[in-house]
Motif scaffolding. Structure first.
Motif, PDB file in Angstrom:
ATOM      1  N   UNK A  41       0.994  -1.350  -0.080  1.00 34.68           N
ATOM      2  CA  UNK A  41       0.128  -0.192  -0.108  1.00 34.68           C
ATOM      3  C   UNK A  41       0.685   1.339   0.036  1.00 34.68           C
ATOM      4  N   UNK A  42       0.262   2.498  -0.378  1.00 35.66           N
ATOM      5  CA  UNK A  42       1.138   3.681  -0.325  1.00 35.66           C
ATOM      6  C   UNK A  42       1.410   3.977   1.181  1.00 35.66           C
ATOM      7  N   UNK A  43       2.621   4.024   1.374  1.00 33.88           N
ATOM      8  CA  UNK A  43       3.409   4.287   2.829  1.00 33.88           C
ATOM      9  C   UNK A  43       4.371   5.352   2.915  1.00 33.88           C
ATOM     10  N   UNK A  44       4.604   5.713   4.005  1.00 31.54           N
ATOM     11  CA  UNK A  44       5.161   7.091   4.330  1.00 31.54           C
ATOM     12  C   UNK A  44       6.694   6.898   4.086  1.00 31.54           C
ATOM     13  N   UNK A  45       7.238   5.596   4.467  1.00 35.41           N
ATOM     14  CA  UNK A  45       8.570   5.671   4.172  1.00 35.41           C
ATOM     15  C   UNK A  45       9.006   5.728   2.876  1.00 35.41           C
ATOM     16  N   UNK A  46       8.378   5.089   2.102  1.00 31.46           N
ATOM     17  CA  UNK A  46       8.771   5.206   0.505  1.00 31.46           C
ATOM     18  C   UNK A  46       8.379   6.498  -0.084  1.00 31.46           C
ATOM     19  N   UNK A  47       7.695   7.287   0.429  1.00 30.43           N
ATOM     20  CA  UNK A  47       7.286   8.725   0.056  1.00 30.43           C
ATOM     21  C   UNK A  47       8.604   9.610   0.611  1.00 30.43           C
ATOM     22  N   UNK A  48       8.850   9.229   1.781  1.00 36.01           N
ATOM     23  CA  UNK A  48      10.229   9.988   2.316  1.00 36.01           C
ATOM     24  C   UNK A  48      11.242   9.605   1.434  1.00 36.01           C
ATOM     25  N   UNK A  49      11.460   8.345   1.165  1.00 37.47           N
ATOM     26  CA  UNK A  49      12.838   8.268   0.034  1.00 37.47           C
ATOM     27  C   UNK A  49      12.571   8.764  -1.014  1.00 37.47           C
ATOM     28  N   UNK A  50      11.558   8.984  -1.607  1.00 38.63           N
ATOM     29  CA  UNK A  50      11.262   9.535  -2.852  1.00 38.63           C
ATOM     30  C   UNK A  50      11.479  11.173  -2.860  1.00 38.63           C
ATOM     31  N   UNK A  51      10.973  11.681  -1.701  1.00 35.56           N
ATOM     32  CA  UNK A  51      11.150  13.197  -1.329  1.00 35.56           C
ATOM     33  C   UNK A  51      12.603  13.547  -1.354  1.00 35.56           C
ATOM     34  N   UNK A  52      13.500  12.628  -0.640  1.00 29.03           N
ATOM     35  CA  UNK A  52      14.740  12.804  -0.374  1.00 29.03           C
ATOM     36  C   UNK A  52      15.629  12.893  -1.640  1.00 29.03           C
ATOM     37  N   UNK A  53      15.266  11.821  -2.474  1.00 34.53           N
ATOM     38  CA  UNK A  53      16.086  11.464  -3.886  1.00 34.53           C
ATOM     39  C   UNK A  53      15.812  12.633  -4.794  1.00 34.53           C
ATOM     40  N   UNK A  70       4.702  10.365  -8.274  1.00 31.23           N
ATOM     41  CA  UNK A  70       5.230   8.964  -7.988  1.00 31.23           C
ATOM     42  C   UNK A  70       4.198   7.755  -8.254  1.00 31.23           C
ATOM     43  N   UNK A  71       3.185   8.158  -9.091  1.00 30.09           N
ATOM     44  CA  UNK A  71       2.142   7.244  -9.399  1.00 30.09           C
ATOM     45  C   UNK A  71       2.878   5.909 -10.223  1.00 30.09           C
ATOM     46  N   UNK A  72       4.083   5.931 -10.965  1.00 32.90           N
ATOM     47  CA  UNK A  72       4.613   4.707 -11.422  1.00 32.90           C
ATOM     48  C   UNK A  72       5.428   4.006 -10.404  1.00 32.90           C
ATOM     49  N   UNK A  73       5.996   4.772  -9.520  1.00 36.01           N
ATOM     50  CA  UNK A  73       6.631   4.123  -8.321  1.00 36.01           C
ATOM     51  C   UNK A  73       6.147   2.935  -7.760  1.00 36.01           C
TER      52      UNK A  73
END
Length: 319
Positions: A41-53, A70-73
């Motif tokens: 599911x959509x999750x904050x840790x993955x969002x945080x990694x993307x934001x940092x990158x 992030x749709x494709x991620x």
């Protein structure tokens, strides 16, 4: 017709436009794929990694809303190269591979975001073959433009209490599947893009000139590192030296570059990420027959002198 059903090219077979389009029509007839759920599911840790990158600092995305880009991620395939049998892009690529159009060049990608998605929502994706246009003669060779349409969905409750899908984003993805133009431009290797040479990297280029693959070493703690730098990332001292590597390793990943043309290079070239016996990884060009290269293939370093000032460390497959 599934991706594994695409006929394979043989010396006796020839593919004309009509035969190609007849095979493609079977891919169109498959229509939209069944929904394939994202692994998580959509999750904050993955969002945080993307934001940092990406260097994104919008505070909205630190509080439960996923960036639209992030749709494709969420539904990307993992490292397993296996694709579902009904994947229309993979199946169409196999058709063109069999017909001799074995090179691919991404052309454009148009994403449309229909609403924000939030942490906890479960994304799924469907795909259909949108169009195949060709043959077209382009600067890189003759080929066909292949477009697929991806749609991302979230399940929601309807007024009757049942469940239905809500589209949250779409992506039109287009590639050119082509046969490279048969031309051999004269290549002056001295015109290649020259690597950076400074106090931090001088030892490496002095090594290649002497036929040695040198790795930077921290004289204080013994840590090896590559690419080289002025300071040890482990103990933060600037006391640097080097060791001579064995010059052996394995292919961790690779790609074959067909276009655009690169100064001083005769295309196609194979670029690989090499995992050295010493535990470090290094990017380099692989020489020789590309048919022999594969992930995990053993390689050894070879040195190519470009001119009096530059010798490159390159690689060749040993098995």
């Amino acid at each position: 017709m599934s991706g594994t059903d695409a006929p394979q090219e043989t010396a006796q077979e020839t593919w004309d436009h009509d035969r190609i389009m007849a095979a493609v029509e079977k891919m169109f007839a498959m229509g939209e794929t069944a929904p394939r759920e994202a692994r998580d599911p959509i999750n904050q840790p993955m969002i945080n990694n993307w934001l940092e990158a990406m260097g994104e600092t919008d505070p909205r995305y630190s509080d439960g809303i996923a960036p639209p880009a992030m749709a494709q991620v969420w539904t990307m395939y993992g490292l397993d190269p296996t694709r579902p049998a009904d994947d229309p892009l993979h199946g169409t690529m196999q058709i063109f591979d069999a017909a001799g159009f074995k090179s691919v060049l991404g052309t454009n990608c148009d994403q449309t975001y229909l609403r924000d998605v939030k942490v906890g929502e479960q994304i799924s994706i469907t795909t259909r073959l949108e169009s195949v246009v060709g043959p077209k003669v382009t600067g890189v060779g003759e080929g066909y433009f292949v477009s697929t349409l991806n749609t991302w969905w979230v399940a929601k409750k309807n007024e009757q209490g049942g469940e239905e899908r809500e589209a949250v984003a779409t992506m039109l993805f287009r590639v050119l599947k082509f046969k490279p133009a048969q031309r051999k431009p004269r290549v002056d290797k001295t015109k290649l893009v020259r690597p950076q040479m400074n106090r931090d990297t001088a030892y490496f280029w002095e090594g290649t000139k002497a036929g040695e693959l040198r790795l930077q070493k921290c004289n204080a703690c013994g840590e090896l590192r590559h690419p080289p730098g002025p300071m040890c990332p482990t103990c933060h001292t600037a006391d640097r030296g080097y060791v001579v590597a064995s010059g052996r390793g394995t292919v961790f990943s690779f790609l074959v570059h067909h276009a655009p043309q690169l100064p001083g290079k005769e295309l196609p070239i194979t670029l690989a990420l090499i995992e050295l016996e010493e535990g470090l990884r290094m990017v380099g060009e692989v020489q020789g027959n590309r048919e022999n290269i594969a992930i995990g293939a053993p390689v050894r370093v070879v040195f190519e002198q470009i001119d009096d000032d530059l010798t490159l460390a390159q690689w060749e497959v040993t098995a």
